[in-house]
Design a protein around this motif. Structure first.
Motif, short mmCIF file in Angstrom:
data_model
loop_
_atom_site.label_atom_id
_atom_site.label_comp_id
_atom_site.label_asym_id
_atom_site.label_seq_id
_atom_site.Cartn_x
_atom_site.Cartn_y
_atom_site.Cartn_z
N MET A 55 0.83 -1.20 0.00
CA MET A 55 0.00 0.00 0.00
C MET A 55 0.86 1.25 0.00
N GLU A 73 -6.02 -5.44 3.00
CA GLU A 73 -6.04 -4.12 2.38
C GLU A 73 -6.64 -3.07 3.31
N GLU A 74 -7.63 -3.46 4.11
CA GLU A 74 -8.23 -2.51 5.04
C GLU A 74 -7.26 -2.14 6.16
N GLN A 83 0.99 4.27 -2.74
CA GLN A 83 0.73 5.66 -2.36
C GLN A 83 1.92 6.57 -2.65
N SER A 125 -4.67 0.12 4.58
CA SER A 125 -5.21 1.46 4.29
C SER A 125 -5.20 2.33 5.54
#
Length: 259
Positions: free
Chosen positions: A33, A227-228, A37, A231
């Motif tokens: 992630m 993924e959560e 980003q 994030s």
């Protein structure tokens, strides 16, 4: 990109992420992630055995991978030195390491050995303070430091055993580190995910029952995803979270709010 949207980005930031074991690792989710980003990342895995599984993940994303066993004298220092040499500075640190001897992890807390408890605290908790001490001088603009905890720190969860007290110590350490590092504009958090099947979690007895209990209790009626978790972790490392520090923040589909 507007100023508001850029504050939610990791574009141009430099991160050190500890503890990738395989493609199910929270550390891997966070590393992936962060790169998405816009961050540059140096990451660690335990040893050459783990590297066989981790390097095929990190190499395509340009993540610099370093072996690091926090129990081996000098390896944590070498990791940080490499990260600083490679990236110039550090803007965020994500510590995702947890371990206890299996015989202590699977037994009752009252039966745990002094040596096993000490090793579990050293690896899973104190190594976060160690890496913070090493990284803080290389964070000229401040930044974020995160470690991973679990609901079993604050309540007794069947079969979580020894790791409950260890994670409670970690969460307390987060609060003290936030107080001590705040004047340097370094923010410190514990992220508390719901159960997912990582390599570390697989060592917990009857982990499938723990996951089913979480689903049954969760207002969202499911487990969270890698993924959560990633994030939330990424957000906490962005400038958008600049007013937050010293917290244990849950990403567990709401389980923590239920009795």
């Amino acid at each position: 990109m507007t100023q508001a949207s850029s504050s939610f980005s990791l574009q141009g930031k430099k991160g050190l992420i500890l503890g990738i074991a395989n493609d199910h690792s929270i550390a891997w989710g966070c590393a992936k992630m962060a790169v998405q980003q816009g961050a540059q990342v140096v990451a660690s895995c335990l040893n050459d055995k783990a590297r066989k599984y981790v390097e095929p993940l990190t190499q395509p994303l340009g993540i610099d991978l370093v072996n690091c066993n926090v129990e081996t004298e000098g390896e944590l220092q070498a990791l940080v030195d490499h990260a600083v040499k490679t990236m110039g500075q550090i803007d965020f640190v994500i510590h995702s390491i947890a371990w206890a001897p299996i015989e202590d992890l699977h037994g009752d807390v009252v039966d745990s050995s002094r040596e096993g408890f000490a090793r579990a605290v050293s690896v899973s908790c104190h190594s976060f303070a160690e890496v913070a001490k090493l990284c803080a001088p290389h964070m000229p603009n401040g930044g974020s430091m995160l470690s991973m905890t679990y609901l079993g720190s604050g309540e007794a969860v069947p079969n979580y055993g020894l790791m409950g007290p260890v994670k409670a110590a970690l969460e307390s350490m987060v609060r003290y580190m936030a107080m001590e590092l705040g004047p340097r504009n370094i923010r410190v958090h514990a992220v508390s995910p719901g159960p997912i099947l990582t390599r570390a979690a697989s060592g917990i007895a009857e982990f499938d029952k723990l996951m089913q209990t979480a689903i049954d209790k969760a207002p969202l009626q499911r487990l969270v995803t890698l993924e959560e978790i990633a994030s939330l972790s990424a957000f906490l490392c962005t400038d958008a979270a600049s007013g937050m520090t010293g917290q244990t923040i849950y990403v567990d589909a709401g389980v923590h709010a239920m009795d």
